[in-house]
Design a protein around this motif. Structure first.
Motif, PDB file in Angstrom:
ATOM      1  N   ILE A   1       0.845  -1.201   0.000  1.00 37.94           N
ATOM      2  CA  ILE A   1       0.000   0.000   0.000  1.00 37.94           C
ATOM      3  C   ILE A   1       0.880   1.251   0.000  1.00 37.94           C
ATOM      4  CG2 ILE A   1      -1.967  -1.117   1.116  1.00 37.94           C
ATOM      5  CD1 ILE A   1      -1.052   0.120   3.755  1.00 37.94           C
ATOM      6  N   LYS A   2       2.071   1.135  -0.611  1.00 39.10           N
ATOM      7  CA  LYS A   2       3.049   2.227  -0.566  1.00 39.10           C
ATOM      8  C   LYS A   2       2.542   3.502  -1.224  1.00 39.10           C
ATOM      9  CE  LYS A   2       5.545   0.250  -4.551  1.00 39.10           C
ATOM     10  NZ  LYS A   2       4.684  -0.963  -4.619  1.00 39.10           N
ATOM     11  N   GLU A   3       1.712   3.377  -2.280  1.00 38.41           N
ATOM     12  CA  GLU A   3       1.193   4.582  -2.928  1.00 38.41           C
ATOM     13  C   GLU A   3       0.312   5.371  -1.965  1.00 38.41           C
ATOM     14  OE1 GLU A   3       1.056   1.589  -4.266  1.00 38.41           O
ATOM     15  OE2 GLU A   3       2.358   1.708  -6.039  1.00 38.41           O
ATOM     16  N   TRP A   4      -0.538   4.654  -1.233  1.00 39.58           N
ATOM     17  CA  TRP A   4      -1.398   5.331  -0.249  1.00 39.58           C
ATOM     18  C   TRP A   4      -0.573   5.874   0.912  1.00 39.58           C
ATOM     19  CZ3 TRP A   4      -2.372   4.307   4.936  1.00 39.58           C
ATOM     20  CH2 TRP A   4      -3.406   5.062   5.508  1.00 39.58           C
ATOM     21  N   VAL A   5       0.418   5.098   1.359  1.00 44.84           N
ATOM     22  CA  VAL A   5       1.273   5.541   2.460  1.00 44.84           C
ATOM     23  C   VAL A   5       1.960   6.854   2.112  1.00 44.84           C
ATOM     24  CG1 VAL A   5       3.389   5.012   3.738  1.00 44.84           C
ATOM     25  CG2 VAL A   5       1.653   3.249   3.434  1.00 44.84           C
ATOM     26  N   TYR A   6       2.518   6.932   0.907  1.00 44.00           N
ATOM     27  CA  TYR A   6       3.214   8.159   0.509  1.00 44.00           C
ATOM     28  C   TYR A   6       2.237   9.296   0.221  1.00 44.00           C
ATOM     29  CZ  TYR A   6       8.228   7.642   0.405  1.00 44.00           C
ATOM     30  OH  TYR A   6       9.537   7.565   0.789  1.00 44.00           O
TER      31      TYR A   6
ATOM     32  N   ASN B   1      12.514  27.164  -3.474  1.00 41.69           N
ATOM     33  CA  ASN B   1      12.764  26.013  -2.603  1.00 41.69           C
ATOM     34  C   ASN B   1      12.505  24.715  -3.360  1.00 41.69           C
ATOM     35  OD1 ASN B   1      13.379  27.595  -0.327  1.00 41.69           O
ATOM     36  ND2 ASN B   1      11.215  27.791   0.199  1.00 41.69           N
ATOM     37  N   GLN B   2      13.549  23.941  -3.544  1.00 34.84           N
ATOM     38  CA  GLN B   2      13.446  22.624  -4.153  1.00 34.84           C
ATOM     39  C   GLN B   2      14.211  21.638  -3.277  1.00 34.84           C
ATOM     40  OE1 GLN B   2      15.022  23.269  -8.128  1.00 34.84           O
ATOM     41  NE2 GLN B   2      13.005  23.776  -8.936  1.00 34.84           N
ATOM     42  N   TYR B   3      13.467  20.782  -2.589  1.00 32.79           N
ATOM     43  CA  TYR B   3      14.082  19.890  -1.617  1.00 32.79           C
ATOM     44  C   TYR B   3      14.141  18.464  -2.140  1.00 32.79           C
ATOM     45  CZ  TYR B   3      12.903  23.838   1.383  1.00 32.79           C
ATOM     46  OH  TYR B   3      12.777  25.085   1.912  1.00 32.79           O
ATOM     47  N   ASP B   4      15.162  17.758  -1.714  1.00 32.63           N
ATOM     48  CA  ASP B   4      15.277  16.342  -2.032  1.00 32.63           C
ATOM     49  C   ASP B   4      14.324  15.556  -1.147  1.00 32.63           C
ATOM     50  OD1 ASP B   4      16.534  13.516  -1.742  1.00 32.63           O
ATOM     51  OD2 ASP B   4      17.570  14.387  -3.462  1.00 32.63           O
ATOM     52  N   ILE B   5      13.693  14.539  -1.694  1.00 28.00           N
ATOM     53  CA  ILE B   5      12.718  13.750  -0.961  1.00 28.00           C
ATOM     54  C   ILE B   5      13.356  13.082   0.257  1.00 28.00           C
ATOM     55  CG2 ILE B   5      13.116  11.785  -2.487  1.00 28.00           C
ATOM     56  CD1 ILE B   5       9.861  12.712  -0.629  1.00 28.00           C
ATOM     57  N   LYS B   6      14.651  12.754   0.167  1.00 19.96           N
ATOM     58  CA  LYS B   6      15.342  12.146   1.307  1.00 19.96           C
ATOM     59  C   LYS B   6      15.396  13.106   2.483  1.00 19.96           C
ATOM     60  CE  LYS B   6      18.354   8.815  -1.029  1.00 19.96           C
ATOM     61  NZ  LYS B   6      19.761   8.399  -1.254  1.00 19.96           N
TER      62      LYS B   6
ATOM     63  N   GLN C   1      11.722  16.774  -4.827  1.00 21.55           N
ATOM     64  CA  GLN C   1      12.294  16.127  -6.001  1.00 21.55           C
ATOM     65  C   GLN C   1      13.089  14.884  -5.623  1.00 21.55           C
ATOM     66  OE1 GLN C   1      14.682  18.997  -8.078  1.00 21.55           O
ATOM     67  NE2 GLN C   1      12.931  20.224  -8.744  1.00 21.55           N
ATOM     68  N   ASN C   2      13.172  13.980  -6.569  1.00 23.46           N
ATOM     69  CA  ASN C   2      14.040  12.806  -6.448  1.00 23.46           C
ATOM     70  C   ASN C   2      15.192  12.986  -7.430  1.00 23.46           C
ATOM     71  OD1 ASN C   2      14.974  10.057  -5.978  1.00 23.46           O
ATOM     72  ND2 ASN C   2      14.134   9.653  -8.009  1.00 23.46           N
ATOM     73  N   ARG C   3      16.423  12.876  -6.942  1.00 20.79           N
ATOM     74  CA  ARG C   3      17.589  13.158  -7.779  1.00 20.79           C
ATOM     75  C   ARG C   3      18.421  11.918  -8.070  1.00 20.79           C
ATOM     76  NH1 ARG C   3      18.104  18.763  -7.714  1.00 20.79           N
ATOM     77  NH2 ARG C   3      16.957  19.800  -6.051  1.00 20.79           N
ATOM     78  N   GLU C   4      17.926  10.732  -7.741  1.00 18.00           N
ATOM     79  CA  GLU C   4      18.668   9.498  -7.975  1.00 18.00           C
ATOM     80  C   GLU C   4      17.806   8.523  -8.758  1.00 18.00           C
ATOM     81  OE1 GLU C   4      20.029   7.922  -4.324  1.00 18.00           O
ATOM     82  OE2 GLU C   4      21.049   9.762  -3.691  1.00 18.00           O
ATOM     83  N   ILE C   5      18.437   7.705  -9.586  1.00 15.81           N
ATOM     84  CA  ILE C   5      17.713   6.735 -10.411  1.00 15.81           C
ATOM     85  C   ILE C   5      16.953   5.736  -9.531  1.00 15.81           C
ATOM     86  CG2 ILE C   5      17.961   4.845 -12.066  1.00 15.81           C
ATOM     87  CD1 ILE C   5      20.273   6.347 -13.319  1.00 15.81           C
ATOM     88  N   SER C   6      17.629   5.231  -8.525  1.00 18.50           N
ATOM     89  CA  SER C   6      16.996   4.243  -7.634  1.00 18.50           C
ATOM     90  C   SER C   6      16.387   4.894  -6.404  1.00 18.50           C
ATOM     91  CB  SER C   6      18.032   3.201  -7.197  1.00 18.50           C
ATOM     92  OG  SER C   6      19.100   3.833  -6.478  1.00 18.50           O
TER      93      SER C   6
ATOM     94  N   GLN D   1      13.473   6.542  -5.647  1.00 18.33           N
ATOM     95  CA  GLN D   1      12.111   6.252  -5.226  1.00 18.33           C
ATOM     96  C   GLN D   1      11.950   4.798  -4.779  1.00 18.33           C
ATOM     97  OE1 GLN D   1       8.746   7.980  -7.214  1.00 18.33           O
ATOM     98  NE2 GLN D   1      10.047   9.204  -8.574  1.00 18.33           N
ATOM     99  N   PHE D   2      12.672   3.896  -5.419  1.00 18.56           N
ATOM    100  CA  PHE D   2      12.597   2.484  -5.015  1.00 18.56           C
ATOM    101  C   PHE D   2      13.161   2.305  -3.605  1.00 18.56           C
ATOM    102  CE2 PHE D   2      14.610  -1.722  -4.696  1.00 18.56           C
ATOM    103  CZ  PHE D   2      13.498  -2.527  -4.876  1.00 18.56           C
ATOM    104  N   MET D   3      14.314   2.910  -3.334  1.00 24.21           N
ATOM    105  CA  MET D   3      14.924   2.795  -2.010  1.00 24.21           C
ATOM    106  C   MET D   3      14.077   3.491  -0.948  1.00 24.21           C
ATOM    107  SD  MET D   3      17.411   0.852  -2.518  1.00 24.21           S
ATOM    108  CE  MET D   3      17.988   0.924  -0.818  1.00 24.21           C
ATOM    109  N   LEU D   4      13.457   4.606  -1.326  1.00 24.74           N
ATOM    110  CA  LEU D   4      12.584   5.303  -0.389  1.00 24.74           C
ATOM    111  C   LEU D   4      11.363   4.464  -0.048  1.00 24.74           C
ATOM    112  CD1 LEU D   4      12.723   8.946  -1.753  1.00 24.74           C
ATOM    113  CD2 LEU D   4      13.516   8.174   0.484  1.00 24.74           C
TER     114      LEU D   4
END
Length: 285
Positions: free
Chosen positions: A49-54, A182-187, A94-99, A101-104
């Motif tokens: 349910i990761k889509e709902w969680v995020y 302001n542009q922040y990394d999702i991490k 923003q996400n700045r790495e290829i992997s 969103q998967f790792m997040l």
């Protein structure tokens, strides 16, 4: 030592079988395995349910229709203070790495799994510690798993609905110049959310810690009152350490409930201390 007294002290351990060091390690290993298994099971559930969680939980404080912001707006309308109604949050995630969103997704699923499995993990820890305690110590910690779990979830909810939204609101709307975007990394965003919520969950354990320490005679209400000023300084230092950014609003929002919990701990300690004195008086009658 008189035989009767020695017999009483032996009974205080409720007849628990004495274990060797290796047996203790084996017992601890199984408690850890069961705890990790529980976290892993809930982690898998969170993954599906990761889509709902995020969308609804993790990114919630970043949206103007978040529960806290809506309640602020309602209060603002009652008080005729339009500034309490949040119009926008001036930032992009923003996400700045290829992997990235998967790792997040894996990281957030693990965090959700730990949060949901927390009561069971505490129960496993208690099950490992309990056989080594005396009867009086077990009575002092009666209901500890339930109390610790309730305080932990209360702290997490406080951090999620109070501390995090105010911290995010302050940080993203603080602007030196309109040309700065302001542009922040999702991490970074996830780190702030996780740190503030988990820190509040752990902070809310203070009354339990003080209660146990008072029950076994290590802490007294007079000691806590005497070092109240020192505790306030320590609280400010702890708040500065656990907040992920150096802004004052986050530190204040963390320090205020922590100091409140310290005052509550003094009341709890005073109650437990009086009960201890009454118990000693009854034993001497």
């Amino acid at each position: 030592m008189p035989l009767d007294q020695a017999h009483v002290e032996e009974e205080e351990f409720d007849g628990e079988k004495e274990m060797t060091f290796l047996e203790h390690l084996e017992e601890l290993r199984w408690h850890l395995i069961r705890s990790i298994a529980a976290i892993f099971i809930f982690m898998i559930v969170a993954w599906f349910i990761k889509e709902w969680v995020y969308g609804s939980i993790i990114m919630g404080p970043s949206k103007v229709d978040f529960w806290t912001y809506r309640k602020m707006c309602e209060i603002g309308r009652l008080l005729h203070i339009d500034s309490l109604c949040l119009q926008e949050l001036k930032f992009d995630v923003q996400n700045r790495e290829i992997s990235g969103q998967f790792m997040l997704a894996i990281t957030s699923s693990a965090i959700i799994g730990l949060l949901i499995a927390f009561p069971y993990v505490i129960w496993e820890i208690w099950s490992f510690i309990k056989p080594g305690l005396r009867a009086s110590e077990k009575r002092a910690a009666r209901g500890a798993v339930l109390i610790i779990s309730l305080l932990f979830f209360s702290g997490v909810l406080f951090g999620y609905y109070i501390v995090t939204p105010f911290a995010v609101h302050f940080m993203v709307n603080f602007q030196l110049d309109p040309s700065i975007v302001n542009q922040y990394d999702i991490k970074n965003y996830l780190s702030i959310l996780t740190t503030l919520t988990l820190a509040c969950g752990l902070m809310f354990q203070l009354p339990v810690v003080i209660m146990v320490l008072t029950k076994i005679g290590i802490v007294t209400p007079s000691f806590l009152k005497e070092y109240r000023r020192h505790a306030f300084v320590v609280i400010l230092i702890v708040a500065a350490v656990i907040t992920p950014s150096p802004d004052m609003i986050s530190q204040i929002l963390v320090a205020i409930p922590l100091y409140f919990l310290f005052e509550v701990s003094i009341l709890v300690s005073n109650r437990i201390y009086k009960d201890n004195l009454k118990q000693l008086e009854d034993e001497h009658i």
